[in-house]
Structures are given as C-alpha cells and as structure tokens.
Design an enzyme around this catalytic site. Structure first.
Site, mmCIF file in Angstrom:
data_model
loop_
_atom_site.group_PDB
_atom_site.id
_atom_site.type_symbol
_atom_site.label_atom_id
_atom_site.label_comp_id
_atom_site.label_asym_id
_atom_site.label_seq_id
_atom_site.Cartn_x
_atom_site.Cartn_y
_atom_site.Cartn_z
ATOM 1 N N GLU A 343 0.817 -1.212 0.000
ATOM 2 C CA GLU A 343 0.000 0.000 0.000
ATOM 3 C C GLU A 343 0.856 1.271 0.000
ATOM 4 O OE1 GLU A 343 -2.892 -0.399 -0.800
ATOM 5 O OE2 GLU A 343 -3.108 -2.495 -0.299
ATOM 6 N N HIS A 430 -4.695 -6.438 -11.348
ATOM 7 C CA HIS A 430 -4.122 -7.364 -10.371
ATOM 8 C C HIS A 430 -3.629 -8.645 -11.028
ATOM 9 C CE1 HIS A 430 -6.661 -4.716 -7.885
ATOM 10 N NE2 HIS A 430 -5.740 -4.912 -6.965
#
EC number: 3.4.24.-
Length: 528
Positions: A343, A430
């Site tokens: 993140e 992803h």
C-alpha cells in the site's frame, strides 16, 4: 542545447552532493541516487521551476504550454532527472508528463506522449453536466455511485491518441465489497464520448497477527503513550472503530506495551500496521535513500478496523493514508507486512512515475507494489514473517492455504498472466501485474527450481530459455531507478523494458552482465 537550459540544469545540479563511491549493492549510492534532505529537495524543485520556461523553450514546446516541476533526482555521477507535469492554456495535460535527463551538456527526454500538445479550442461543445452523466453511467457497478461537488474539471487528454479537450469527472462512492471508489472518467468535451476510466483507490490484500512481538516507534504524552512515530515523519495509527470515513482515533495506552496477538484486542491490528509502516519507511530509506513516500520527510498514516468484515486494504492519495479491514468475521485484520509495503508503494508510485491505474500501466503499478512489498519482507528479516516471493500467503483467502499471488509462476493463482500478450492491457490490473512480477522473480533468482527460506519455486520462461538472475538487491535497484527516473504515467510493458535497460546501463554499464540479463529476462516473459 540553449544556454538558458544549461544554466537552469546547472542550478539544479548544484544542490546535492554526490553519493558515496564503492557502496554495496542495494544501497542508496549504488542505486544511483544521491540522497537529499527534504529542504534540499524542495530547493531543487524550486530551482527547476524557476528554469521551467527555458526548459520548455529548449524542448520546443508550444507557446501555450507550461512545465510544472514535480520532482528532481540527482544521481551519484551528477546526472539530474527532473520530472515535470504539463499544462496547455492553463489546463492540466493528463498524459503529458515528461522527465528531462541532463548529464553535463547532454540532454535526453522521456515523454508520456510523443505527440505535440495542441487542441483547436479550449471551449467545450459538451457541457460539464453531460460529462457527469456519462461518468455516472460508467459507475453503475458501484453501490453508492454519486458525484461529489467540484469533481469535474476541464483538461487536455493526451494519454492515448491525439490530444483532445476533455472533461475529467470523479464519481465517489463505495464498491460492492465496501472499498471506497474515486472513479475518474475522461469524456471528450467535443463529442461526449468516454475516452478512459480508472479508479483512484488502489487496493491490495494481506493479513495481520503474524509479525509476533516487535518494537514499534511510539511517543510519550504526559502519563500515557501514543502510537505516533516521530522518528519516521510522525507516522501514526488510528482506529476507525468499524467506520468507513474520517481519520479515526489515535491509539493511546497507559503503558508502552501494545496488543496481545489476538484479534479481539483492538491494538493487535494497530501494532501490525504500525510495524509494517515502520519497516517500509526504513526499507526505502536504507535501500534507496528515500525519505518517506513523497521523499519529503512527511509520513502517511494508517487506519485500522475499517468497516465490518471488510476483506481488503487500500491506499488513498486524497488522505495520504493506508486503510485496513478486519477480514471475514472481523477476525483476521489485513495488516501483514507485505500489505503495508504494497500500500505504501502505491503512494511512492503516485509521487514518481504516476502510473495510470488501468491497462498495462495499471498492471505495472500493481506489480511495483508487489515488488517492493517483497523487498520489505526480505529487508525486515522477521522470523515470524520471513521474506518470500508469495503475495498474501498468510491470509488464506482461498480457504486452502494457498497464497493470493505467486511471483515465480503467476498463473498458478488461476488468473494472473505469466507472459505478455496483446490482450494484456484488457486484463484486470491485479492479474496483468503477473508479467512484471514474473519478470522480477526471474531477474532476482533466475529460472528453474530452487528453495529460498523454506519455500520451493520453479519458474518457467516463455521461450524455454534459462536466465541466471542478478540477485534481488540489484533487481530492486534497477526497478526503483526505472520507476523514479524513466517511467511515466503511460508506461506500458514495452516501455518498461526500455526504462529498466536504461536504469541498468546507468547503474552497471551498458556492456555489463546486469544489462544483458535485464534484456534477456524481459524476453523470457515475452516482452520485446
């Protein structure tokens, strides 16, 4: 090159001392960057902005174009890389960013688009309200899709095809799994056609309660302690108490002992998140000399206990923060070390190349977060969470003990791509990230079977070739150098190959073994 441009570049170059010669692989100096303090970096950017007019003229930009300096990196050999955003007639040019590289009197430029920036008129034929309606229609899969005030702006869209006048609308809401949405929709301001869309919230997954007993940075305030780390830019961790908005409540405690390893103790998730942010900060600082996510010495913050049974985590540029859910049944907080690294790296990518979160650039964005999250795991040397080339290995999101993603052979998850194909840009980011994840594993460790930290890998290649790898430290250095000095918002896989080759040439020489292996490894994942 114009004298004015040389003078401006010299003013920027004078601001930072060169790095230390002979540094070990993987250190800031060997990665090619001379570390600058936040104050020095601010001065460098200011100097670049002062000379931006001369730079624009030297690049042959039009009279209505302006450059806005966003970042400056100076290599140990004196090369200066200045990253600019661009405007046209005062409007932001999306996909118009560029990086100017100056070494002595030699200048090269990396551009997000090679097209000239010009539009027939800056007066739209399609009103903003029509663009909003188009954006709302595109956001029909969001459970709370509605436009916020002041979220439509006029721009020049240059990221794909011929530059056009456009509207950028941002539709805020909540996705079906509870993740916030900041959907950016680009609409042609002449025809009303939707041109592009991407979400500003960048997601990832992981787990918590696996780091064991660790030391974290805290601050004493009166007779109590706060989960605030003043040694790392003031990073703090807060409790959202199952809410989904706001900054949360700072964790405090009567003693400097936090959590007990159980999800029932609300401090446990906070410890893992705080520790993950700490290790990620230290990884970037000690490996690359990077002083925080934006390289300005300022920390982000972490929010835990988001939502109810929320099985995800996400980075949000608008709050400059990381947010973690508590997992299914609120029993498995998604606060593992690789999630924190993943993140925070979305923030680093946003502050540097700004890779668009869609298409091939979106796959590279996701892969960059996986790559440096892997670097964080190996850097931390935590016996409870040893480094590996698996992503989300502890969350058991599949219910059978398998990880979320495999870097040695991404297709083992059933969806990710091992190799590039012309369809890669249409795959969820992803899963298209698998190409770069596979590349990074091969560049680090090479093809074939091997066991590392108790995990056995067997990495294939597209053409059946064998590639040797150059070691993880060098692979990380090449990717970081490419990200921070050669990639732009529109970089695709072919451009990533060129960016990493240039990075390898800068770091190790164009005739080096490392340079050759970088090229051969891209070929091994079918990127030519």
């Amino acid at each position: 090159m114009s004298a004015a441009f040389v003078a401006a570049a010299a003013m920027v170059a004078a601001g930072v001392q060169a790095g230390t010669a002979g540094a070990a692989p993987g250190t800031a100096a060997s990665a090619g960057a001379a570390a600058a303090s936040p104050a020095q970096r601010t001065a460098l950017i200011s100097a670049a902005q002062d000379g931006s007019g001369a730079t624009a003229r030297s690049l042959g930009l039009g009279t209505q174009e302006r450059l806005v300096a966003r970042d400056v990196v100076k290599d140990a050999d004196g090369t200066v890389h200045t990253r600019y955003d661009r405007t046209y007639a005062g409007l932001p040019v999306l996909g118009g960013d560029l990086v100017v590289h100056v070494k002595g009197d030699r200048r090269t430029v990396t551009k997000a688009t090679s097209r000239s920036i010009a539009v027939p008129s800056t007066t739209p034929k399609v009103p903003a309200t029509t663009a909003q309606r188009t954006a709302l229609a595109h956001a029909s899969d969001a459970s709370l899709a509605r436009p916020a005030q002041d979220t439509v702006r006029k721009v020049v869209w240059a990221a794909s095809g011929k530059p056009v006048l456009a509207w950028e609308s941002v539709v805020t809401g909540t996705q079906k799994d509870g993740t916030p949405s900041q959907l950016h929709v680009i609409t042609d301001a002449t025809s009303g056609k939707k041109l592009y869309a991407f979400d500003g919230i960048e997601t990832g997954t992981g787990t918590g309660q696996y780091n064991g007993r660790v030391t974290i940075g805290t601050t004493k305030s009166g007779s109590s302690y706060q989960m605030r780390d003043n040694t790392r830019g003031g990073h703090q961790t807060t409790d959202l108490r199952q809410g989904s908005s706001g900054s949360g409540t700072l964790f405090t405690n009567s003693s400097d002992v936090w959590g007990n390893g159980s999800a029932s103790n609300r401090q446990t998730a906070a410890v893992d998140a705080h520790y993950g942010a700490q290790e990620t900060w230290d990884f970037y600082k000690q490996t690359f000399g990077r002083n925080g996510i934006r390289n300005d010495g300022v920390a982000s913050y972490s929010r835990v206990h988001y939502g109810n049974s929320y099985v995800n985590a996400f980075w949000d540029d608008s709050c400059f923060c990381m947010t973690y859910g508590d997992g299914q049944g609120n029993t498995h907080p998604l606060t593992s070390l690789d999630v924190a690294g993943h993140e925070m790296t979305h923030g680093v990518t946003s502050a540097t190349a700004g890779l668009e979160y869609s298409g091939e650039s979106g796959g590279l964005n996701e892969a960059t977060s996986d790559i440096f999250a892997t670097g964080v795991e190996f850097f931390a040397k935590n016996p409870n969470n040893p480094g590996n080339y698996l992503i989300g290995e502890k969350i058991d999101i599949n219910g059978n003990g398998t990880p979320l993603r495999y870097m040695d052979q991404p297709s083992k998850d059933g969806a990710s791509l091992d190799y590039w194909s012309p369809d890669a840009g249409g795959v969820d980011v992803h899963y298209s990230s698998g190409i770069a994840n596979h590349y990074f594993y091969l560049l680090s460790e090479g093809s074939g079977t091997k066991t590392i930290n108790g995990v056995t890998y067997d990495s294939p290649t597209y053409d059946g070739s064998s590639v040797p790898g150059i070691g993880r430290d060098k692979a990380l250095a090449v990717w970081y150098k490419a990200l921070t000095t050669y990639m732009t918002s529109t970089t695709d896989y072919a451009a990533a190959r060129q960016a990493t080759l240039q990075a390898a040439a800068d770091l190790y020489g164009s005739g080096s073994t490392e340079y050759k292996v970088v090229g051969d490894t891209w070929t091994a994942v079918n990127v030519a």
